[in-house]
Design a protein around this motif. Structure first.
Motif, PDB file in Angstrom:
ATOM      1  N   GLN A   1      11.940  42.891  45.996  1.00 46.80           N
ATOM      2  CA  GLN A   1      12.821  42.140  46.905  1.00 46.80           C
ATOM      3  C   GLN A   1      12.047  41.021  47.595  1.00 46.80           C
ATOM      4  O   GLN A   1      12.566  39.917  47.789  1.00 46.80           O
ATOM      5  CB  GLN A   1      13.443  43.077  47.936  1.00 46.80           C
ATOM      6  CG  GLN A   1      14.472  44.060  47.394  1.00 46.80           C
ATOM      7  CD  GLN A   1      15.776  43.396  46.976  1.00 46.80           C
ATOM      8  OE1 GLN A   1      16.011  42.212  47.221  1.00 46.80           O
ATOM      9  NE2 GLN A   1      16.654  44.170  46.327  1.00 46.80           N
ATOM     10  N   ALA A   2      10.784  41.285  47.951  1.00 46.56           N
ATOM     11  CA  ALA A   2       9.940  40.258  48.555  1.00 46.56           C
ATOM     12  C   ALA A   2       9.668  39.139  47.545  1.00 46.56           C
ATOM     13  O   ALA A   2       9.648  37.951  47.894  1.00 46.56           O
ATOM     14  CB  ALA A   2       8.626  40.869  49.039  1.00 46.56           C
ATOM     15  N   ALA A   3       9.480  39.519  46.286  1.00 46.68           N
ATOM     16  CA  ALA A   3       9.264  38.523  45.241  1.00 46.68           C
ATOM     17  C   ALA A   3      10.505  37.642  45.087  1.00 46.68           C
ATOM     18  O   ALA A   3      10.405  36.411  44.985  1.00 46.68           O
ATOM     19  CB  ALA A   3       8.936  39.219  43.918  1.00 46.68           C
ATOM     20  N   TYR A   4      11.678  38.277  45.096  1.00 45.65           N
ATOM     21  CA  TYR A   4      12.919  37.518  44.981  1.00 45.65           C
ATOM     22  C   TYR A   4      13.067  36.544  46.150  1.00 45.65           C
ATOM     23  O   TYR A   4      13.446  35.378  45.970  1.00 45.65           O
ATOM     24  CB  TYR A   4      14.115  38.460  44.920  1.00 45.65           C
ATOM     25  CG  TYR A   4      15.425  37.749  44.689  1.00 45.65           C
ATOM     26  CD1 TYR A   4      15.856  37.460  43.396  1.00 45.65           C
ATOM     27  CD2 TYR A   4      16.221  37.340  45.759  1.00 45.65           C
ATOM     28  CE1 TYR A   4      17.062  36.792  43.173  1.00 45.65           C
ATOM     29  CE2 TYR A   4      17.414  36.666  45.554  1.00 45.65           C
ATOM     30  CZ  TYR A   4      17.832  36.387  44.255  1.00 45.65           C
ATOM     31  OH  TYR A   4      19.012  35.705  44.045  1.00 45.65           O
ATOM     32  N   ALA A   5      12.746  37.023  47.346  1.00 45.02           N
ATOM     33  CA  ALA A   5      12.846  36.181  48.533  1.00 45.02           C
ATOM     34  C   ALA A   5      11.876  34.997  48.466  1.00 45.02           C
ATOM     35  O   ALA A   5      12.129  33.940  49.058  1.00 45.02           O
ATOM     36  CB  ALA A   5      12.571  37.010  49.787  1.00 45.02           C
TER      37      ALA A   5
END
Length: 309
Positions: A236-240
């Protein structure tokens, strides 16, 4: 730490010819491209490769042979049933095929394998006196927040810490190189995909990892020291951070091409959405069709470029 600025300085390209960032090669009487089974003393590089304007690289030999057969038909340079010899038949490390101004080369899996191939490929282009070359990696990847079958044109290659850089050790010292992508080329490819209108395509960051399992946060490897919650938080951090897919070659590919002044891009199809699982579940025939999407996009791009030349 070695200066990133010094490492990312590009060679002068007044003539458009491919250049190297290594002054030692010009003084060599013979240059053996060992992993290609080619040598400047036994092969006429300008005669064999001097007309190359587009180089496409990808993981497997069979995929790159399929690409050269596809692009030959697209460019009107061959028939669907034509065969193309492996120029590197003297080795089992890599495979290389050529039709007209297009060279298709396999690079194996992961940073070390593609890095070795790129060193020899860039030297091949240099010895052949190639000019104004565009190099594109086509491949597969794991998507983040995308439906399987989506094509990602890499706007920026980043490492597992989401940094736009490639790190390696040279003579025991840490060297960092920029992974900047050619923005104009990215936009040209995006327009070509829009022209085709066949499949969803996005421009996004691509994360390059050193491993397929733990390095990509999978839960299904032989080793795992984290939880599903940990994995989801990381992805999710990567997506953000703008990351839309994960693979294992983009950082060194962009760093080496950038350092040598080569116009380069990465086009990968996603085989699954990593937010929803770790293992690929699509039927074989569906995966085969997915893998054809990057070659269709790049084939259209090459055809368009040659038509406008």
């Amino acid at each position: 730490m070695a200066s990133p600025g010094a490492e990312t300085k590009k060679p002068e390209h007044h003539s458009g010819f491919v250049q190297l960032c290594n002054p030692h090669v010009a003084a060599m009487k013979e240059d053996v491209l060992y992993h290609f089974s080619l040598s400047t003393s036994t092969h006429d590089f300008p005669a064999m490769f001097g007309d190359v304007k587009f180089v496409c690289v990808g993981g497997s030999p069979s995929r790159m042979k399929a690409f050269i057969k596809y692009v030959a038909v697209e460019l009107g340079l061959g028939q669907p049933d034509a065969d193309y010899p492996n120029i590197c038949e003297g080795t089992d490390r890599y495979a290389m095929f050529k039709v007209g101004p297009v060279l298709s080369v396999s690079h194996g899996m992961g940073i070390p394998s593609i890095a070795i191939m790129l060193h020899e490929l860039i030297k091949l282009l240099y010895h052949a006196r190639c000019s104004d070359v565009t190099i594109i990696r086509i491949g597969t990847s794991g998507g983040i927040g995308l439906e399987p079958g989506s094509v990602v044109i890499t706007g920026q290659a980043v490492d597992a810490c989401f940094k736009p850089e490639f790190e390696l050790m040279v003579l025991g010292k840490r060297v960092v190189r920029s992974t900047h992508m050619d923005e104009q080329l990215v936009q040209e490819l995006a327009r070509c995909s829009a022209d085709l209108g066949k499949f969803p395509t996005v421009v996004g960051h691509t994360m390059c990892t050193l491993d397929f399992y733990e390095g990509q946060g999978r839960l299904d490897g032989a080793l795992c020291c984290y939880t599903e919650k940990d994995k989801q938080e990381y992805l999710q951090a990567a997506y953000a951070a703008g990351i839309r897919n994960i693979e294992m070659e983009a950082s060194v590919f962009s760093a080496m091409c950038n350092a040598c002044g080569l116009r380069a891009a990465v086009v990968c199809v996603t085989l699954l959405n990593r937010l929803e699982g770790d293992q690929i579940s699509s039927p074989h025939e569906v995966l085969v069709e997915y893998q054809q999407r990057p070659q269709q996009l790049v084939g259209h791009f090459i055809k368009k470029c040659l038509a406008e030349a």
